[in-house]
Design a protein around this motif. Structure first.
Motif, mmCIF file in Angstrom:
data_model
loop_
_atom_site.group_PDB
_atom_site.id
_atom_site.type_symbol
_atom_site.label_atom_id
_atom_site.label_comp_id
_atom_site.label_asym_id
_atom_site.label_seq_id
_atom_site.Cartn_x
_atom_site.Cartn_y
_atom_site.Cartn_z
ATOM 1 N N SER A 29 0.830 -1.181 0.098
ATOM 2 C CA SER A 29 -0.110 -0.068 -0.077
ATOM 3 C C SER A 29 0.892 1.344 -0.313
ATOM 4 C CB SER A 29 -0.733 0.043 1.128
ATOM 5 O OG SER A 29 -0.042 0.083 2.380
ATOM 6 N N LEU B 179 0.848 4.223 -2.637
ATOM 7 C CA LEU B 179 0.242 5.501 -2.384
ATOM 8 C C LEU B 179 1.590 6.506 -2.919
ATOM 9 C CD1 LEU B 179 -1.107 7.445 -0.528
ATOM 10 C CD2 LEU B 179 0.454 7.233 1.160
ATOM 11 N N GLY B 180 2.824 5.977 -2.774
ATOM 12 C CA GLY B 180 4.022 6.648 -3.446
ATOM 13 C C GLY B 180 3.869 6.935 -5.007
ATOM 14 N N ALA C 263 0.753 6.773 -6.749
ATOM 15 C CA ALA C 263 -0.226 7.553 -6.979
ATOM 16 C C ALA C 263 0.083 9.124 -6.675
ATOM 17 C CB ALA C 263 -1.176 7.321 -5.733
ATOM 18 N N ALA C 264 1.033 9.350 -5.964
ATOM 19 C CA ALA C 264 1.303 10.761 -5.384
ATOM 20 C C ALA C 264 2.124 11.257 -6.476
ATOM 21 C CB ALA C 264 2.135 10.990 -4.128
ATOM 22 N N THR D 105 0.364 12.152 -9.471
ATOM 23 C CA THR D 105 -0.430 13.398 -9.230
ATOM 24 C C THR D 105 0.666 14.617 -9.450
ATOM 25 O OG1 THR D 105 -0.945 12.394 -7.254
ATOM 26 C CG2 THR D 105 -2.651 13.714 -8.134
ATOM 27 N N LEU D 106 1.827 14.262 -8.890
ATOM 28 C CA LEU D 106 2.829 15.585 -8.853
ATOM 29 C C LEU D 106 3.081 15.782 -10.493
ATOM 30 C CD1 LEU D 106 5.819 14.927 -6.796
ATOM 31 C CD2 LEU D 106 4.731 17.240 -7.383
ATOM 32 N N THR E 272 0.206 17.441 -11.767
ATOM 33 C CA THR E 272 0.019 19.022 -11.378
ATOM 34 C C THR E 272 0.993 19.793 -11.921
ATOM 35 O OG1 THR E 272 1.042 18.278 -9.436
ATOM 36 C CG2 THR E 272 -1.269 18.772 -9.089
ATOM 37 N N GLY F 294 -0.062 22.902 -13.175
ATOM 38 C CA GLY F 294 0.541 23.999 -12.546
ATOM 39 C C GLY F 294 1.204 24.828 -13.423
ATOM 40 N N SER G 94 4.929 43.473 -32.605
ATOM 41 C CA SER G 94 4.299 43.338 -31.493
ATOM 42 C C SER G 94 4.961 44.389 -30.572
ATOM 43 C CB SER G 94 4.586 41.840 -30.730
ATOM 44 O OG SER G 94 5.236 42.128 -29.469
ATOM 45 N N GLN H 114 8.055 51.194 -9.151
ATOM 46 C CA GLN H 114 9.301 50.921 -8.393
ATOM 47 C C GLN H 114 9.466 49.393 -8.445
ATOM 48 O OE1 GLN H 114 11.147 53.551 -7.069
ATOM 49 N NE2 GLN H 114 12.570 51.672 -6.874
ATOM 50 N N GLN I 10 7.847 49.697 -19.741
ATOM 51 C CA GLN I 10 8.668 48.684 -20.688
ATOM 52 C C GLN I 10 8.802 49.177 -22.053
ATOM 53 O OE1 GLN I 10 9.391 45.598 -19.252
ATOM 54 N NE2 GLN I 10 8.702 46.522 -17.399
#
Lengths: 419, 522
Positions: free
Chosen positions: A2, A6-7, A9-10, A13-14, A17, A21, A41, A89, A317
């Protein structure tokens, strides 16, 4: 088992993300991508107060189309000057800022704006006072577009004739009050802390001065004259008009209620600027705009003149585009007129003013009232004057001793300028 | 990504057996890791771009630690502590440290940036158009890959080419009616959009001339200018008119022999100067006690008033025979639910002598905010109105926790309702509420809005425009730091440090006394 699941799965997801992200980073990456992809432009960012955003947008878009750039007009509604300084500034400020000319001193000492180079021809197209206002330390720091000053606005149904002197005005106001036609003699904001901007014409009429002048004719911060003899006399005049005297100046009349009171026919005389006209017109009575009168035998009642301007941000700019926009684009008559239509403040361009005058006499009348006005001092030292001066004004209006009030204001101003 | 991280974090904090791996458990871990990864990805590129390697190292380290913590099954307490600690550092520790460090600088108007920025601003601000020089029409062009200026003198229509080497005549150029160059031998003329895209290059190109330099002024004009002030690293000074202006590192200005300084300064460390100014400034030391006294009265009156009224109402609604409590509660919460910002302004106008509702309703002619006594009364009343719903809410909550048997027992023992309240209910309430009362005191001690939006510290005696009748320390020092000399963040930070010390001492003493009280009642 397990644990491993879990690892895995994590980690999965990382990884997920990691893709998701990166979204926040995407917008910052996008401009550089399009920079290489698109034929041309650039991005010009303009900050303006809510009143002008709508008027500016079509011209900004047109400028954008002509130069193949995107122009964004952003609305800043509160503490515009401080917001601009802080953002500059940090490097997140605009390229062009719209604001009042009396910011210039502070913006320059913070290195936030750059000089604007106008040709002789362009300078000649503006009214003298507009150019004088945006000139700081011998350099022009902004392209002016509107000139505003206060004047005496009179309800002609109640007071058909323009008063020749302040005494006349007070007499008429008193009579109307005694007849029950109005509740107040004069609508001029004083409030508990005073209002230096609105009372300045009366103060000047009474012989008061804020600063001495340098040889070049600019206000000299080394000579604060708020406590001088002439100023004490002027404060004395304000005391006579105040609550212990004629009752024309009152601390209960504030910036919030003075225009509505006039529009609601509670007073026959209003000392205010072009921004009051929308409400005044809603009042549904005849009105006229004349210069603020002086005391009998007094000095000219010169109002402060404020000049709305476009500034080129030093830390923008895209400075080349900003300079192009400010020096060669907004100095254009059509832009000035559009801004006038959005918010009726008389244009700084003489040609635009002439056109506006033809359609709307008020603009010309305000301009005439401010003809001999004094550009609001743009020196940073002026910030030290507003509050102590206002408090001295409120003090004498309530019946305080003019000499003491003037001396205290002078002392406070001197104290804060020394630091 | 999960829609709301807080939910899942809360879920993870519910106690559960250790070995059981539930969905919430997995989701919460994933959520924390996802947030950490997202922050890393969001914050890293700007840090790399600005080259702040220390910041990047901290970020990477923190992310690695968080990643390790939540991927391993050990360190269970740390799993709960870390998110709180991160928020504590970000929102408490960092602002406090930043304020304290700012107090040692002259950060403020005129001293916002560094010295290099000040030098740039001074040099650029001093550039004036060379007398008698033409107002060139500018066309930008490319010669090979190099950007050049094509300058047309509007008076003579003569075209010159400007590059980093200087000006040279350009024969054979074709000039349009607007003064723009249409075609020229050896160069490719840029269209407006092409030129706009090269804005930075155009701004950077300086064409040297005998007396100065030609720089672009926008896209369509160029001006020959001359800097009146130039920085000389040799003497660390600005050479030019009025100068030399020597850099003075102690005040962050360029100063000349006459003691004048250039407008643009930079931020420097001023040591304890700001603190010394707070202590030695006669307007601060001279009025400190008076302002402090009223400040304490205001805070105490606000707390006592709101607590008294809030508790009285809560007790009334707590009575078993009370009907329609829900309707009353809703009505009582209203002042709390409205934005205090707007309400304070409304109250200010209601206290206006001639146009305000208060005088009109009561038939008075009191200049509420114009006299010291009435103004003080007015601000306390306004604060009471704004603050009592909160006290009502917390008292109601605390009352629910006091068993009714206690008061019933007191009644059976022969206590009057007043005695039962005084000896049983109130002490039990205070045990629960004293920390809230102390925090309310600390809040009201610094209640800037309540004063600034109503009286602005006034009324001011005409002989002293610095200190008003209702000024709190915070409004009074705000005026000193921001009202007159522009924004003086360094000075303001020093004042905040002092106010922080005062509030911290008052609160610490109060908490100590509470602990003793709790021991008595326990």
């Amino acid at each position: 088992m397990s644990k491993r699941a879990l690892g895995v799965a994590a980690l999965a997801t990382l990884a997920l993300t990691a893709c998701g992200g990166s979204d926040p980073a995407a917008p910052s990456a996008a401009p550089s991508e399009s920079a290489s992809a698109a034929p041309a432009s650039g991005n010009l960012v303009i900050w303006a107060d809510p009143n002008r955003v709508k008027a500016l947008t079509p011209f900004a878009d047109q400028f954008g189309t002509e130069n193949g750039v995107t122009v964004e007009v952003k609305e800043i509604s509160k503490d515009n000057q401080q917001t601009f300084l802080t953002a500059s500034q940090q490097g997140s400020g605009p390229d062009v800022m719209v604001g009042a000319h009396d910011w210039i001193g502070n913006l320059v000492q913070n290195g936030a704006i750059e000089p604007v180079n106008l040709t002789e021809e362009q300078k000649a197209a503006f009214s003298d006072i507009a150019i004088k206002a945006v000139t700081f330390d011998g350099q022009i720091y902004g392209a002016p577009y509107a000139v505003e000053n206060i004047a005496l606005i009179r309800n002609t149904d109640l007071a058909p004739d323009a008063p020749a002197t302040i005494e006349d005005m007070v007499a008429t106001g008193k009579k109307l009050k005694d007849d029950g036609k109005v509740q107040e003699i004069l609508c001029l904001p004083v409030a508990q802390k005073g209002d230096a901007f609105h009372v300045y014409p009366l103060f000047a009429a009474g012989g008061g001065k804020l600063f001495g002048s340098t040889p070049a004719g600019d206000p000299d911060p080394k000579q604060v004259l708020v406590g001088s003899e002439g100023s004490v006399k002027a404060f004395g005049k304000l005391r006579e008009l105040g609550e212990k005297g004629d009752g024309a100046l009152k601390t209960s009349i504030t910036n919030e209620n003075y225009i509505p009171s006039f529009a609601g026919k509670k007073c026959a005389f209003l000392i205010s600027g072009p921004w009051a006209m929308t409400d005044v017109k809603k009042g549904g009575f005849g009105y006229d705009i004349t210069p603020v009168p002086s005391f009998e035998g007094g000095e000219p009642a010169t109002p402060f003149v404020g000049v709305q301007s476009f500034f080129v941000a030093a830390k923008g700019q895209n400075k080349t585009l900003a300079q192009e926009f400010v020096t060669n684009y907004v100095t254009n008559k059509d832009v000035a007129k559009a801004l006038y239509d959005a918010d009726p403040r008389p244009p700084a361009l003489t040609a635009a003013l002439e056109e506006v005058k033809a359609a709307d006499a008020d603009a010309g009348k305000f301009m005439d009232a401010g003809k001999d006005g004094m550009p609001m001092p743009a020196i940073p030292e002026m910030q030290a004057v507003w509050e102590p001066f206002g408090i001295a004004e409120a003090g004498v209006v309530k019946g305080g001793d003019p000499a003491k009030a003037a001396a205290a204001a002078q002392k406070t101003i001197d104290g804060s300028l020394k630091n | 990504m999960p829609p709301d991280v807080r939910e899942t974090v809360e879920a993870s904090q519910a106690p559960r057996p250790r070995r059981n791996i539930t969905t919430a458990f997995v989701v919460s871990r994933i959520a924390v890791l996802a947030v950490a990864a997202a922050i890393l990805l969001y914050a890293a590129p700007p840090l790399v771009a600005t080259g702040s390697w220390i910041g990047l190292a901290v970020l990477l380290g923190a992310t690695a630690v968080i990643g390790y913590l939540y991927l391993t099954r050990r360190y269970v307490p740390a799993k709960y502590l870390v998110p709180g600690t991160v928020f504590l550092i970000a929102f408490q520790v960092f602002p406090v440290l930043y304020t304290v460090t700012t107090a040692f600088t002259n950060f403020g108007d005129g001293h916002r940036g560094d010295k290099a920025a000040a030098i740039t601003a001074i040099e650029r601000g001093s550039v004036r158009q060379a007398p008698g020089s033409p107002e060139y029409q500018l066309t930008t062009a490319l010669r090979g890959g190099e950007l050049v200026f094509l300058l047309v003198d509007p008076a003579t229509k003569q075209v010159r080419l400007g590059d980093a080497g200087g000006l040279s005549p350009l024969p054979g150029a074709e000039v349009g009616v607007t003064g723009k160059v249409l075609r020229a031998p050896g160069v490719t003329v840029l269209t407006a959009p092409q030129a706009a895209a090269r804005g930075e290059e155009i701004a950077a190109l300086t064409v040297p001339t005998d007396g100065g330099a030609v720089k672009a002024n926008g896209l369509s004009r160029a001006v020959e200018g001359r800097a009146a002030l130039v920085y000389d690293a040799g003497c660390d000074c600005m050479r030019g008119e009025g100068g030399p202006w020597r850099a003075d590192g102690s005040q962050g200005y360029f100063v000349n022999a006459a003691g004048e300084h250039l407008a643009q300064g930079w931020q420097v460390n001023v040591g304890l100067a700001n603190f010394a100014r707070v202590l030695t400034n006669p307007t601060i030391s001279g009025y400190f006690l008076g302002v402090f006294g009223w400040n304490a009265v205001f805070a105490l009156a606000s707390v006592a008033g709101t607590f008294g009224l809030g508790m009285a109402v809560a007790l009334a609604l707590h009575h078993p025979r009370m009907r329609g409590t829900k309707a009353y509660r809703i009505a009582l919460i209203l002042p709390y639910a409205m934005p205090s910002f707007a309400m304070l302004l409304v109250w200010r106008d209601m206290f206006n002598r001639d146009f305000g509702l208060v005088n009109q309703m009561l038939g008075l002619n009191v200049d509420w905010l114009g006299e010291v006594t009435t103004a003080r009364l007015a601000v306390v009343l306004v604060n009471l109105w704004l603050g009592f719903p909160y006290m009502f809410l917390v008292t109601t909550g605390a009352l629910q926790a006091i068993p009714r048997e206690l008061t019933e027992a007191a009644a059976i023992d022969g206590a009057t309702p007043w005695k039962a309240f005084r000896r049983v209910t109130l002490p039990l309430l205070l045990v629960a509420l004293t920390p809230l009362l102390i925090s309310s005191f600390a809040y009201n001690f610094n209640n800037f809005n309540a004063i600034q939006l109503t009286t602005e510290g006034g009324p001011f005696p005409p002989e002293n425009p610095q200190v008003g009748g209702t000024d709190l320390l915070i409004t009074y020092t705000f005026r000193l730091a921001f009202g007159t000399g522009g924004a003086q963040f360094g000075f303001a930070a020093a004042i905040s440090v002092f106010i922080f010390a005062i509030v911290a001492i008052v609160s610490a003493v109060a908490f100590r006394r509470t602990r003793k009280q709790e021991e008595v009642y326990a």
